[in-house]
Motif scaffolding. Structure first.
Motif, PDB file in Angstrom:
ATOM      1  N   ARG A  35      37.440  34.270  52.667  1.00 21.05           N
ATOM      2  CA  ARG A  35      38.287  34.787  53.534  1.00 21.05           C
ATOM      3  C   ARG A  35      39.689  35.598  52.886  1.00 21.05           C
ATOM      4  N   VAL A  36      39.933  35.043  51.723  1.00 18.48           N
ATOM      5  CA  VAL A  36      40.848  35.924  51.036  1.00 18.48           C
ATOM      6  C   VAL A  36      40.494  37.324  50.705  1.00 18.48           C
ATOM      7  N   ASN A  65      30.826  33.636  45.262  1.00 18.77           N
ATOM      8  CA  ASN A  65      29.503  33.087  44.576  1.00 18.77           C
ATOM      9  C   ASN A  65      29.425  33.383  43.312  1.00 18.77           C
ATOM     10  N   SER A  66      29.739  34.600  43.010  1.00 17.70           N
ATOM     11  CA  SER A  66      29.858  35.069  41.498  1.00 17.70           C
ATOM     12  C   SER A  66      30.790  34.244  40.695  1.00 17.70           C
ATOM     13  N   MET A  67      31.946  34.274  41.094  1.00 17.44           N
ATOM     14  CA  MET A  67      33.155  33.505  40.563  1.00 17.44           C
ATOM     15  C   MET A  67      32.361  32.099  40.493  1.00 17.44           C
ATOM     16  N   LEU A  68      32.024  31.483  41.495  1.00 11.82           N
ATOM     17  CA  LEU A  68      31.605  30.050  41.302  1.00 11.82           C
ATOM     18  C   LEU A  68      30.440  29.713  40.296  1.00 11.82           C
ATOM     19  N   HIS A  85      43.848  44.111  42.997  1.00 11.62           N
ATOM     20  CA  HIS A  85      44.414  43.835  44.429  1.00 11.62           C
ATOM     21  C   HIS A  85      43.765  42.142  44.800  1.00 11.62           C
ATOM     22  N   VAL A  86      42.325  42.442  44.818  1.00 11.30           N
ATOM     23  CA  VAL A  86      41.682  41.426  44.981  1.00 11.30           C
ATOM     24  C   VAL A  86      41.957  40.210  44.492  1.00 11.30           C
ATOM     25  N   ALA A  87      41.797  40.489  43.038  1.00  8.35           N
ATOM     26  CA  ALA A  87      42.014  39.347  42.088  1.00  8.35           C
ATOM     27  C   ALA A  87      43.554  38.582  42.229  1.00  8.35           C
ATOM     28  N   SER A  88      44.509  39.566  42.361  1.00  9.07           N
ATOM     29  CA  SER A  88      45.944  39.183  42.639  1.00  9.07           C
ATOM     30  C   SER A  88      46.032  38.184  43.773  1.00  9.07           C
ATOM     31  N   ASP A  89      45.255  38.632  44.916  1.00  8.87           N
ATOM     32  CA  ASP A  89      45.257  37.798  46.142  1.00  8.87           C
ATOM     33  C   ASP A  89      44.822  36.497  45.962  1.00  8.87           C
ATOM     34  N   LEU A  90      43.600  36.337  45.201  1.00 12.57           N
ATOM     35  CA  LEU A  90      42.767  35.162  44.966  1.00 12.57           C
ATOM     36  C   LEU A  90      43.634  34.291  44.125  1.00 12.57           C
ATOM     37  N   HIS A  91      44.422  34.650  42.983  1.00 10.06           N
ATOM     38  CA  HIS A  91      45.316  34.029  42.396  1.00 10.06           C
ATOM     39  C   HIS A  91      46.460  33.543  43.084  1.00 10.06           C
ATOM     40  N   ASP A  92      47.045  34.333  43.812  1.00  8.36           N
ATOM     41  CA  ASP A  92      48.514  34.120  44.678  1.00  8.36           C
ATOM     42  C   ASP A  92      48.285  33.167  45.825  1.00  8.36           C
ATOM     43  N   TYR A  93      46.753  33.183  46.398  1.00 14.47           N
ATOM     44  CA  TYR A  93      46.494  32.351  47.661  1.00 14.47           C
ATOM     45  C   TYR A  93      45.918  31.016  47.085  1.00 14.47           C
ATOM     46  N   LEU A  94      45.025  30.989  46.204  1.00  8.54           N
ATOM     47  CA  LEU A  94      44.233  30.061  45.814  1.00  8.54           C
ATOM     48  C   LEU A  94      44.264  29.601  44.571  1.00  8.54           C
ATOM     49  N   ARG A 124      41.067  32.402  39.197  1.00 13.02           N
ATOM     50  CA  ARG A 124      41.238  33.325  38.269  1.00 13.02           C
ATOM     51  C   ARG A 124      39.731  34.003  38.362  1.00 13.02           C
ATOM     52  N   LEU A 125      39.940  35.314  38.821  1.00 11.18           N
ATOM     53  CA  LEU A 125      38.649  36.305  38.951  1.00 11.18           C
ATOM     54  C   LEU A 125      38.087  36.774  37.439  1.00 11.18           C
ATOM     55  N   ASP A 126      36.917  35.914  37.106  1.00 11.52           N
ATOM     56  CA  ASP A 126      36.726  36.379  35.608  1.00 11.52           C
ATOM     57  C   ASP A 126      36.192  37.763  35.476  1.00 11.52           C
ATOM     58  N   ALA A 127      36.240  38.312  34.136  1.00  9.30           N
ATOM     59  CA  ALA A 127      35.971  39.475  34.031  1.00  9.30           C
ATOM     60  C   ALA A 127      34.669  39.923  34.504  1.00  9.30           C
ATOM     61  N   ASN A 128      33.562  39.170  34.298  1.00  9.16           N
ATOM     62  CA  ASN A 128      32.172  39.429  34.747  1.00  9.16           C
ATOM     63  C   ASN A 128      32.024  39.836  36.154  1.00  9.16           C
TER      64      ASN A 128
END
Length: 902
Positions: free
Chosen positions: A442-443, A465-468, A508-517, A520-524
């Motif tokens: 959703r984020v 899914n990739s992050m998890l 921007h997506v990575a920043s939102d994931l960190h700010d809201y949840l 950390r969006l991993d490099a891969n």
């Protein structure tokens, strides 16, 4: 000065470490004599003398062969004892080594050894290895954190490394088990002058003192005296003891550090609690708990994956003890329900305590049909399919790149799709009872909506899914990344440099994931998301983007919504404005709206009224893109312009055709982009891959991302003035590398200047338009740290850095002696860097082209001989020879330094 005998030993030691044992030509007297310029008779005398001294292993025969005993022991993990130093043949030696090799233990059976417990184990190793008695180490953890397992593993490792005697017992002394602290001291050190303590009785053992939180300051002082101090290196009470003494306590980090004695302990290792361990670790610990139960009851145990995920997700006040109790109860319940005694014991959700008490997230889910055999559980193998697909994606990037590719190849897209399908099939195991995947999706969707970009189908689901997947398989991910090595790092760099627009959106997506949840969006996953965005998003491949600005409460929004719905694509953003607003204010509102996300495409602005040229000029100057403004916006106009944008037509054509097709007196204006895009050029004489590694290291040093392209270029092409398409229309801020390519009008920042921390000049690194003064200072600090000589060796070359560093250092030192010259500090750094490059070129057989090398060899025979002699260690270690072209190159480098010094 080193004696000839010592030189013979050093040569044999080096060859034994780095060469094939069966290569007889390297280990006989004639080869040693030829290499060291001594007679064969003298070489034979030295070799037999070293063998008699117990330093060499000898193969009797004709000719006799000699190997360094120390090198063989370290290389093959064996120990030559007594008279075991002579063999009849190479095969006999190899057979002896095979039968006597000891298996080195390296905490491989400790769950989390390479992930959550990596730092703890590193501290234990450092403390145990320090001579003569190790360093004081305090292991701190909560109840049930697994400290007893670490104690046992430490004992095995110390024996494996021969720090302690495998035949002697290890001891665990509970500080709370003594009525008086002095009794603990007496037990270790002995009582009185004649009393023998454990240190005297077992001088090569491992001692753990547990529950140290109960020890008073005076007792701590006595215990720590065992390690000596600056005035008393050998404690008089136990002068012969070499045992290791470690401590353990149950406390929090804050509680430990509040004590004065903690400041005297150099190694304090904090064990993470069960909840602080990774999900991957906790699942493996659950499997281990069921494995113990299987051994206890003597049955084959199969456990539902839902049970494992549930137990791994729980919070236990008593940590591992609570987990093991739940496993015992689950097995007991399953045993009560089991049928035939010969059948495996199957543990389902109904057998697990508390699984259906209204608290667990799986209570409404059907039973997972897959049962896990705990005796065959493999933490790495369970995710092997996913990493195999990722490897194929990385190979696609390496083979095909991303430059000038409007879409992925069919094969590459198939691999990407297969990876996402794999993740969907294993979604339940990735989520592990958590709703974080849905929240992340959703984020991600919200990020695209705010940016005004079209969201590719299922993009949020695939990325979460990739992050998890990486979060749930940290050990396998670590091994995969180590195995992929430079290939993976190069792939990330290619993606970030070639897909600049997509990379910024993903930022921007990575920043939102960190700010809201707080995720950390991993490099891969960032790389995978960027590629999928390029492959799927029509918006990002358009040459233009659109925005509608109109006066009124929702005029612009209504037109944009209608047009986007009819176009079946999110083409237009919208800005609604008050009625009483000027053209310059319209431009300011548009600029404010557009500044929230990256703008690289030309901009089509549809307005209802206003000064077209003023709006276009203001936006073009601030956004650095060409801007076209159409007046008299309406839904038909938006539909017509949107169709042209989706057709990927250039800005001028979009404006002209929209004006013609709407059949109205539509006014339009075009303001061309005011300037070229800025870039930094990275160069290396070893080609673009080496330059790309420099760019990667520089990017890591930036305090934040900046709107500047980092472009790796081939040094030879630049220095020869060849056309570089990547630099067309670019403003080069400065060039960066080992050698100045002499680009006219462009400043050059040299690597040796960065390595020489005292001379780093930030004025040459001209980023004042992109970074503040404070950020430039931080960049300087990061450059000094990241571009240290050791770090450079890791990044500049494909070769193993530590061995290369040793070889290069020895060669450069020898060269100074042989040519009778002393290099300046900066020249030494330059030589290290260039010789590192040189060795890689020789290994990869990519020798530099240098004109007039044959003439140079004729005119400078002494220098050629000096270099060949100085670089013998490199020639031997890497199996290469120094060509005249490279020697000529080194000669010119040294002369440049001498010229600058005069």
């Amino acid at each position: 000065m080193q004696s000839s005998k010592d030189r013979v030993y050093d040569l044999l030691d080096l060859r034994t470490r780095n060469s094939t044992i069966s290569d007889e030509s390297l280990f006989q007297a004639s080869s040693v004599a030829s290499e060291l310029f001594i007679s064969r008779t003298l070489a034979s005398q030295y070799l037999n003398s070293l063998h008699s001294d117990g330093l060499l292993v000898k193969i009797s025969g004709r000719p006799a062969l000699f190997y360094s005993k120390r090198a063989l022991e370290q290389r093959y993990q064996v120990e030559f004892q007594g008279d075991c130093g002579t063999f009849l043949s190479i095969q006999e030696l190899l057979d002896w080594i095979s039968s006597h090799t000891r298996m080195a233990y390296d905490f491989e059976d400790v769950i989390g050894a390479s992930t959550t417990l990596r730092n703890v184990i590193a501290q234990i190793k450092a403390a145990a290895c320090y001579p003569p008695r190790g360093l004081p180490l305090l292991l701190v953890g909560s109840v049930g954190s697994g400290r007893s397992g670490i104690r046992k593993a430490t004992e095995k490792w110390c024996i494996s490394e021969r720090i302690t005697d495998g035949g002697a017992p290890s001891f665990t002394l509970d500080a709370t088990g003594y009525d008086d602290p002095s009794q603990l001291v007496d037990a270790l050190f002995g009582k009185g002058e004649s009393g023998e303590g454990l240190f005297d009785k077992y001088p090569h053992s491992l001692f753990w003192v547990t529950n140290c939180q109960e020890i008073d300051d005076g007792t701590w002082g006595t215990l720590l005296s065992y390690f000596g101090n600056s005035h008393e290196k050998e404690p008089p009470s136990v002068p012969k003891s070499r045992s290791r003494l470690f401590f353990e306590c149950t406390a929090t980090p804050d509680e430990v550090m509040a004590h004065a004695w903690a400041k005297r302990i150099p190694m304090i290792a904090f064990m993470p609690s069960f909840e602080e361990r990774s999900l991957e670790d906790r699942e493996a610990l659950a499997v281990k708990a069921f494995s113990k139960e299987a051994d206890t009851i003597g049955k084959h145990v199969l456990v539902s994956s839902i049970v494992l995920h549930e137990l791994a997700s729980r919070t236990y006040e008593d940590g591992l003890a609570g987990l093991e109790l739940d496993a015992t109860i689950a097995c007991a319940n399953a045993l009560a329900d089991s049928g035939e005694a010969s059948q495996p014991l199957k543990v389902y959700s109904v057998h697990t305590p508390g699984l259906f008490d209204g608290k667990a997230p799986y209570e409404k889910m059907p039973e997972e049909p897959v049962l896990i055999d705990v005796s065959k559980y493999d933490l790495v193998a369970k995710s092997s399919e996913g990493f195999a697909l990722l490897t194929k994606i990385v190979d696609d990037i390496e083979n095909n790149g991303m430059a000038d590719t409007p879409a992925l190849s069919q094969e590459a897209y198939a691999h990407l799709s297969a990876y996402f399908e794999y993740l969907m099939r294993n979604r339940k195991s990735l989520l592990a009872g958590s709703s974080i995947g849905d929240a992340a999706g959703r984020v991600i969707g919200g990020s695209f909506e705010r940016l005004g970009y079209y969201v590719p189908v299922s993009f949020g689901t695939h990325l979460s899914n990739s992050m998890l997947f990486f979060k749930s398989n940290q050990l396998a991910a670590s091994e995969w990344q180590e195995r992929m090595g430079q290939k993976l790092r190069d792939a990330r760099l290619i993606v970030s440099q070639r897909l600049i627009d997509e990379t910024q959106v993903m930022g921007h997506v990575a920043s939102d994931l960190h700010d809201y949840l707080g995720l950390r969006l991993d490099a891969n996953s960032l790389m995978i998301g960027t590629i999928y965005l390029m492959a799927s998003s029509r918006r990002l491949s358009s040459s233009c983007r659109g925005i509608i600005a109109a006066h009124g409460y929702s005029t612009a929004s209504s037109i944009a919504d209608s047009a986007n719905a009819l176009l079946k694509s999110h083409v237009f953003d919208a800005v609604d404005m008050p009625l009483d607003i000027s053209a310059s204010q319209v431009a300011e509102k548009l600029e404010d709206h557009l500044s929230r996300f990256p703008v690289r495409s030309d901009l089509v602005v549809l307005v209802d009224m206003g000064g077209l040229k003023d709006i276009g000029r203001c936006l073009s100057e601030s956004l650095k893109v060409s801007v076209g403004v159409l007046n008299g916006v309406s839904t038909p106009m938006a539909l017509t312009a949107g169709e042209q944008i989706l057709a990927n037509k250039p800005l001028a054509e979009v404006l002209r055709e929209t004006s013609e097709l709407t059949r109205a007196a539509v006014q339009f204006s075009i303001t061309e982009s005011p300037g070229s895009r800025a870039c930094i050029v990275f160069t290396s004489e070893n080609g673009i891959p080496a330059a790309a590694r420099l760019a990667d290291l520089f990017a890591k040093s930036l305090p934040r991302s900046i709107d500047v392209d980092l472009i790796p270029c081939d040094y030879t092409a630049l220095s020869c003035g060849d056309a570089i398409p990547e630099l067309d229309g670019k403003e080069i801020l400065f060039a960066f590398g080992a050698n100045d390519p002499n680009i006219r009008g462009v400043n050059f920042v040299s690597l040796e200047e960065i390595v020489d921390a005292d001379s780093v000049c930030t004025s040459a690194i001209d980023l004042r338009n992109y970074l503040s003064a404070g950020e430039v200072a931080l960049l300087k600090q990061n450059l000094i740290k990241n571009f240290s000589l050791e770090n450079l060796m890791k990044h500049l070359t494909i070769l193993e850095p530590n061995s290369l560093m040793e070889a290069v250092s020895a060669a450069v030192d020898s060269l100074q002696d042989n040519i009778g010259s002393h290099f300046s500090y900066r020249m030494t750094m330059r030589m290290y860097i260039h010789v590192g490059y040189l060795v890689e070129r020789l290994v990869t057989k990519d020798i530099i082209e240098y004109r007039g090398a044959d003439v140079f060899a004729r005119d400078h025979p002494d220098f050629v001989k000096a270099v060949v002699s100085s670089f013998k260690n490199i020639s031997t270690a890497y199996g290469v020879q120094m060509p005249v072209e490279e020697i000529n190159y080194l000669h010119d480098l040294i002369n440049v330094d001498r010229g600058s010094s005069n």
